[in-house]
Design a protein around this motif. Sequence first.
Motif, PDB file in Angstrom:
ATOM      1  N   TRP A   2     -68.695  -4.366 -69.496  1.00  0.00           N
ATOM      2  CA  TRP A   2     -69.188  -3.273 -70.348  1.00  0.00           C
ATOM      3  C   TRP A   2     -68.091  -2.215 -70.531  1.00  0.00           C
ATOM      4  O   TRP A   2     -67.875  -1.704 -71.634  1.00  0.00           O
ATOM      5  CB  TRP A   2     -70.424  -2.652 -69.717  1.00  0.00           C
ATOM      6  N   VAL A  13     -71.822   4.622 -71.187  1.00  0.00           N
ATOM      7  CA  VAL A  13     -73.102   4.312 -70.552  1.00  0.00           C
ATOM      8  C   VAL A  13     -73.965   5.569 -70.530  1.00  0.00           C
ATOM      9  O   VAL A  13     -73.485   6.679 -70.747  1.00  0.00           O
ATOM     10  CB  VAL A  13     -72.902   3.790 -69.108  1.00  0.00           C
ATOM     11  N   LYS A  35     -81.977   4.226 -77.186  1.00  0.00           N
ATOM     12  CA  LYS A  35     -80.735   3.701 -76.625  1.00  0.00           C
ATOM     13  C   LYS A  35     -80.816   3.467 -75.127  1.00  0.00           C
ATOM     14  O   LYS A  35     -80.183   2.534 -74.604  1.00  0.00           O
ATOM     15  CB  LYS A  35     -79.588   4.656 -76.946  1.00  0.00           C
ATOM     16  N   THR A  49     -79.881  -0.153 -73.842  1.00  0.00           N
ATOM     17  CA  THR A  49     -78.771  -0.314 -72.906  1.00  0.00           C
ATOM     18  C   THR A  49     -79.242  -0.991 -71.623  1.00  0.00           C
ATOM     19  O   THR A  49     -78.591  -1.908 -71.101  1.00  0.00           O
ATOM     20  CB  THR A  49     -78.146   1.058 -72.573  1.00  0.00           C
TER      21      THR A  49
END
Length: 789
Positions: free
Chosen positions: A645, A652, A723, A727
Amino acid sequence: MYSPVAVWLVQKRLPLFIASLLMLGVSLYGYSLLNYSSDYRVFFEKDNPQLVANETIQATFSRSDNILLVLEPKNDDSFTPDNLAAVEWLTEQAWQLPHSQRVDSLTNFQHTYVDGDDLYVEDMFSDAPAMDPAEIARRKEQALKEPLLVHRLVSTSGHVSAVNIELGLPEDQTTATALVMEKSRALRDEFVAKFPQFNAYITGVTPLNYAFDEVARSDGETLMPIMFVLILVMVGLMLRSVASTMITLSVIITGVVITIGLTGLIGIQLNNINTVAPIIIMTLAVADCVHLLSHYLTARRKGMDKVTAMTDALDVNFTPVFLTSFTTMIGFLSMNSSDSPPFQTFGTISAIGVFFTWLFSLTVLPQLAIWFSRATPSIDTERTALFHRVGGFTIHHPRKLFFGALGLGLFTFIFIGDNDLNDDNFGYFSKNIEVRQGSDFTEANLNGLNLIEYALDSKEENGISDVDFLQKVDAFAQWYRQQPEVTHVFTFTETLKRLNQNMHGDDPAWYRLPESRELASQYQLLYEMSLPFGMDLNNQVNVNKSALRLTVSIKGVRAKEILALEERAQGWLQQNAPELVTPGASPSIMFATIGQRNIKSMIKGTIIATVLISLSLVFALGSWKLGILSLLPNAFPAAMMLGIWGALIGEVNLAVAVVFSITLGIVVDDTIHFLAKYLRGYKDTGSVEQGIYFAFEHVGAAVVTTTVVLATGFGILAFSDFKVNSTLGIMVSATIVIALLFDAFFLPAMLMLMRKFIHPELGKGTTPASGRPQRADHATKQEAASESA
């Protein structure tokens, strides 16, 4: 000889089935007690210092709940008579919205001037079509130089303006927010229809709150049905049995229904994080059902009757299924150490769901399977031949697989540090959501929507008239205006400067603070007495005139940059006005800090979960060596995912804090099933190789199927318009897939290379008494070969 538990579960299947239905019926009452909160404040503990600071400012001045209608005239000029008339109309109508307490716009901005000895305060533009064009031009020039207007209610060029509606919402905002948004959207649509020369966008704190609610409902209405269909397809392909597929769905539905009912009974408030728990529960429930039904169908294929086949399935799978459910529950319950309540309740709801789907797989599934499974399956649901070949590959290449996987994992770790935390309240939503579209347009054309606010206290009643205090407040505001991230600073000192200029013949040289406390007090009194109803100073000055509110608007910044700016501001206050030091507060500050706070708070929960899961593995496998070593293929995947990632995305949010806890409890399930079968095969043959073959042949298909279902279930969250959920879904899904690859290739290779450490008896030349040299389940292998032929 079957275990007493397996025998009892089959013998008592009907009473247990009825008892399960009764529990389900009782839980339905909880649906009437469910309540939902769309308030962004639910993300924070009540004692969260950033929340406390923000609530203090809200209590000291007027609340910041608002709706911002941003208006874009198609001719790029907000100051034409027709466009001004449109803004006037919208301003007047906005007062009629439910809970509307104050409306500010370009047209009703309180313009001040002096005629003789009298101070006049009036709307900047009133009945614009009747105004003299020269007067409009003069006031346009004034408006575009007014610090309290530019970048707040009008752009620097005048191509965009805004109407800001402050709301007085009740404590429970959910119903009120829905009503306000319904009326606001209707007003926006009416405005655009009446004045087609405008585009209109809607944003603000209240639309942000409502977006949480709308996205949660949208996810439930779209993602849940998709998950149902995918489960039908994947379980059907795996088990090749319509009855088994329907039985799996029955267990899933009953588990989800009772979980939601219990959520209402125990008083857990729903929000847009924990409302995805049913999707997760559906996904996790498949694993237990697939392992039991796969074994049951294989036993039926070998000629066992239904009762014996189910007893055999429960005997073999009871311990692994219990332990996998237990470790998954540990992972979810560890989320209660999170600093964010929605993640705490998400973990609790999911743990409850895992428990009941496990329970129903033992009390509902056996009865339904014996009732409804008719024909004996003709297909090898365990895909024995295929997974025998996979097992052979791992046995013949242990060094390459072990060190290759280990090296790849360590390489990805390099990029973990490239991840930046960025929690942005408006950025949480995808770009097709109304509030995100409005916020993006506003930031690009008018003003930043990220705020930092301060309650600057003089420490004395009427102290806001003290010249020294005002000068320090003004200096702080000027410092902020020099910062590159800042688009606007809103404070009462600018009004006092304008009044001082008015009282000195509008001479620009007098655009400065009054020189004495008496003058400042007189200007404030004159101004307040001249203000119309609803346009008072409560949004800038507290009741006893001891404190001023300073609001800073910023744009184009990430969470860490917001915090860095606030840190610089605190440094300026410490050096230049230590008596005014107070924390900056706002939803932007709150969300900017929550990610880091969540990570720190989850460390304790993750450590506890790791210890408990390790002990569970040691207990389940009957070997401390296997228990400890098995953590390696389960700890690596989450770390590898974060490395990948970081290399590919690098950003993040607060979801990252709970990924390790969630995935550790889930991915260890496949390890438990694989090692349980491996130990069974090793015990029967005395051979590590044959134990690996046995594990692949008997659990390989089920592990792959459950992994695909789990990865797909979490992966569906990637389509969420929120989101944090998307995520979380992508990260967990990727971790589960990586874990499958580690269990399939790294784990068998580790067993081969460390065989003498794990099984000391091999070094002594002894084998278990019941060992036999032939390949595990040779009869099944022959049948599979016959079918292939």
